[in-house]
Each structure stands twice: as structure tokens, then as C-alpha cells.
Design a protein around this motif. Sequence first.
Motif, PDB file in Angstrom:
ATOM      1  N   ASN A 198       0.811  -1.205   0.000  1.00 14.52           N
ATOM      2  CA  ASN A 198       0.000   0.000   0.000  1.00 14.52           C
ATOM      3  C   ASN A 198       0.856   1.271   0.000  1.00 14.52           C
ATOM      4  O   ASN A 198       0.329   2.366  -0.002  1.00 14.52           O
ATOM      5  CB  ASN A 198      -0.941   0.011   1.215  1.00 14.52           C
ATOM      6  N   LYS A 199       2.155   1.128  -0.019  1.00 15.75           N
ATOM      7  CA  LYS A 199       3.076   2.266   0.018  1.00 15.75           C
ATOM      8  C   LYS A 199       3.734   2.452  -1.352  1.00 15.75           C
ATOM      9  O   LYS A 199       3.994   1.475  -2.057  1.00 15.75           O
ATOM     10  CB  LYS A 199       4.186   2.020   1.043  1.00 15.75           C
ATOM     11  N   PRO A 200       4.038   3.692  -1.713  1.00 17.80           N
ATOM     12  CA  PRO A 200       4.718   3.907  -2.994  1.00 17.80           C
ATOM     13  C   PRO A 200       6.162   3.409  -2.999  1.00 17.80           C
ATOM     14  O   PRO A 200       6.718   3.144  -4.055  1.00 17.80           O
ATOM     15  CB  PRO A 200       4.655   5.431  -3.184  1.00 17.80           C
ATOM     16  N   GLU A 201       6.779   3.279  -1.827  1.00 16.04           N
ATOM     17  CA  GLU A 201       8.174   2.816  -1.784  1.00 16.04           C
ATOM     18  C   GLU A 201       8.290   1.300  -1.624  1.00 16.04           C
ATOM     19  O   GLU A 201       9.314   0.807  -1.140  1.00 16.04           O
ATOM     20  CB  GLU A 201       8.941   3.527  -0.671  1.00 16.04           C
ATOM     21  N   PHE A 202       7.264   0.547  -2.033  1.00 17.00           N
ATOM     22  CA  PHE A 202       7.292  -0.919  -1.928  1.00 17.00           C
ATOM     23  C   PHE A 202       8.475  -1.485  -2.696  1.00 17.00           C
ATOM     24  O   PHE A 202       8.722  -1.139  -3.853  1.00 17.00           O
ATOM     25  CB  PHE A 202       5.994  -1.513  -2.474  1.00 17.00           C
ATOM     26  N   THR A 203       9.221  -2.346  -2.021  1.00 16.95           N
ATOM     27  CA  THR A 203      10.343  -3.060  -2.621  1.00 16.95           C
ATOM     28  C   THR A 203      10.192  -4.530  -2.250  1.00 16.95           C
ATOM     29  O   THR A 203      10.085  -4.854  -1.072  1.00 16.95           O
ATOM     30  CB  THR A 203      11.688  -2.509  -2.090  1.00 16.95           C
ATOM     31  N   PRO A 204      10.161  -5.431  -3.236  1.00 19.43           N
ATOM     32  CA  PRO A 204       9.844  -6.830  -2.943  1.00 19.43           C
ATOM     33  C   PRO A 204      10.796  -7.534  -1.982  1.00 19.43           C
ATOM     34  O   PRO A 204      10.368  -8.389  -1.222  1.00 19.43           O
ATOM     35  CB  PRO A 204       9.893  -7.506  -4.314  1.00 19.43           C
ATOM     36  N   HIS A 205      12.078  -7.178  -1.997  1.00 18.36           N
ATOM     37  CA  HIS A 205      13.045  -7.892  -1.169  1.00 18.36           C
ATOM     38  C   HIS A 205      13.333  -7.209   0.162  1.00 18.36           C
ATOM     39  O   HIS A 205      14.224  -7.627   0.886  1.00 18.36           O
ATOM     40  CB  HIS A 205      14.345  -8.096  -1.950  1.00 18.36           C
ATOM     41  N   VAL A 206      12.576  -6.143   0.505  1.00 16.23           N
ATOM     42  CA  VAL A 206      12.757  -5.428   1.766  1.00 16.23           C
ATOM     43  C   VAL A 206      11.422  -5.406   2.491  1.00 16.23           C
ATOM     44  O   VAL A 206      10.373  -5.241   1.880  1.00 16.23           O
ATOM     45  CB  VAL A 206      13.255  -3.980   1.520  1.00 16.23           C
ATOM     46  N   ASP A 207      11.464  -5.552   3.802  1.00 21.33           N
ATOM     47  CA  ASP A 207      10.245  -5.513   4.607  1.00 21.33           C
ATOM     48  C   ASP A 207       9.828  -4.056   4.789  1.00 21.33           C
ATOM     49  O   ASP A 207      10.286  -3.372   5.694  1.00 21.33           O
ATOM     50  CB  ASP A 207      10.498  -6.186   5.960  1.00 21.33           C
ATOM     51  N   THR A 208       8.942  -3.580   3.917  1.00 20.34           N
ATOM     52  CA  THR A 208       8.475  -2.196   3.970  1.00 20.34           C
ATOM     53  C   THR A 208       7.085  -2.092   4.588  1.00 20.34           C
ATOM     54  O   THR A 208       6.477  -1.036   4.572  1.00 20.34           O
ATOM     55  CB  THR A 208       8.427  -1.579   2.561  1.00 20.34           C
ATOM     56  N   GLY A 209       6.586  -3.173   5.159  1.00 16.87           N
ATOM     57  CA  GLY A 209       5.224  -3.206   5.665  1.00 16.87           C
ATOM     58  C   GLY A 209       5.032  -2.543   7.010  1.00 16.87           C
ATOM     59  O   GLY A 209       5.975  -2.097   7.660  1.00 16.87           O
TER      60      GLY A 209
END
Length: 147
Positions: free
Chosen positions: A40-51
Motif C-alpha cells: 500500500n506504500k509507494p516505496e514498496f520493494t519486494p526484497h525489503v520488509d516495507t510493511g
Amino acid sequence: MKTFMAKPQTVESKWYIVDATNMPLGRLASQVASILRGKNKPEFTPHVDTGDHVIVINSDKVVLTGNKLKDKKYYHYSGYVGGLKEIGYDKLLKEKSDFAVIRAVKGMLPKNSLGAKMIKKLRVYKDANHNHEAQKPVLIEIKGARV
């Protein structure tokens, strides 16, 4: 233009509350998994826990649609001969509704060490009482509740 890649040190996580009253289990789980993953964030990166952290309240009031309440089963195998345990979701939702929600969300997260980190940011409570007021969680509305 370069592609943005989030770094684990710079990610800020927020706290959200989700009310599970009259929500179908799968719809609730997919949207909570999306927040835990950070999609739900614009800075989503698949290999980093951005949740973010998610608190689910009123898990006793979650619903299953169709005939799933009587047909769907939870299986657990101990590893021994004859060790297959089976419990219906009607009984599981009455006794351990928080476990049913955690299991549904966990099934929608990545099956690796990153998914294991993400599921630790989920807290599920059977009623509206929780002890996370110090984190100042924000109530968010999830679409799809049954009326």
C-alpha cells in the motif's frame, strides 16, 4: 530515471487497526497481508520488509461465505502414524478464531525468511480490547464487509 530501492534502515512502519466484524476471512486476510507486505506504500520493494504493523480486533465476528463453515477443515499432522488431526472451521472459529485469521494471513505472505518477519507484525484479538494504545494505531476501513 533510476528505480527506487528501499533500504531496511530508512523504512518507517506505522500501526493500523482493522475491525474484522462481518468480514469474510479470505478478503480480510488478503488485504491485511497486503498491508503487512507494504504494497500500500509507494516505496514498496519486494526484497525489503516495507510493511506496517496491523492489529486485527473482533476476530470472533469474522465470517465464512457459502458452505465453507461446515465443509472446510483444518488439518494438522504430528509426523507419527495415525497422527493426522482434523477440525472443522465451524468449531475452529468458535474456539480459536485468532488462530484462523493468523493462518489465513500467513498463507498469503511469502514463504521465506521475509514472510516470517512480516507475520510477526500481526496481532489478532478476539474482542475489541488490545494493549497497543502507546503505539497510537490508526483505524483503517477495509472494504468488503457483509451487512
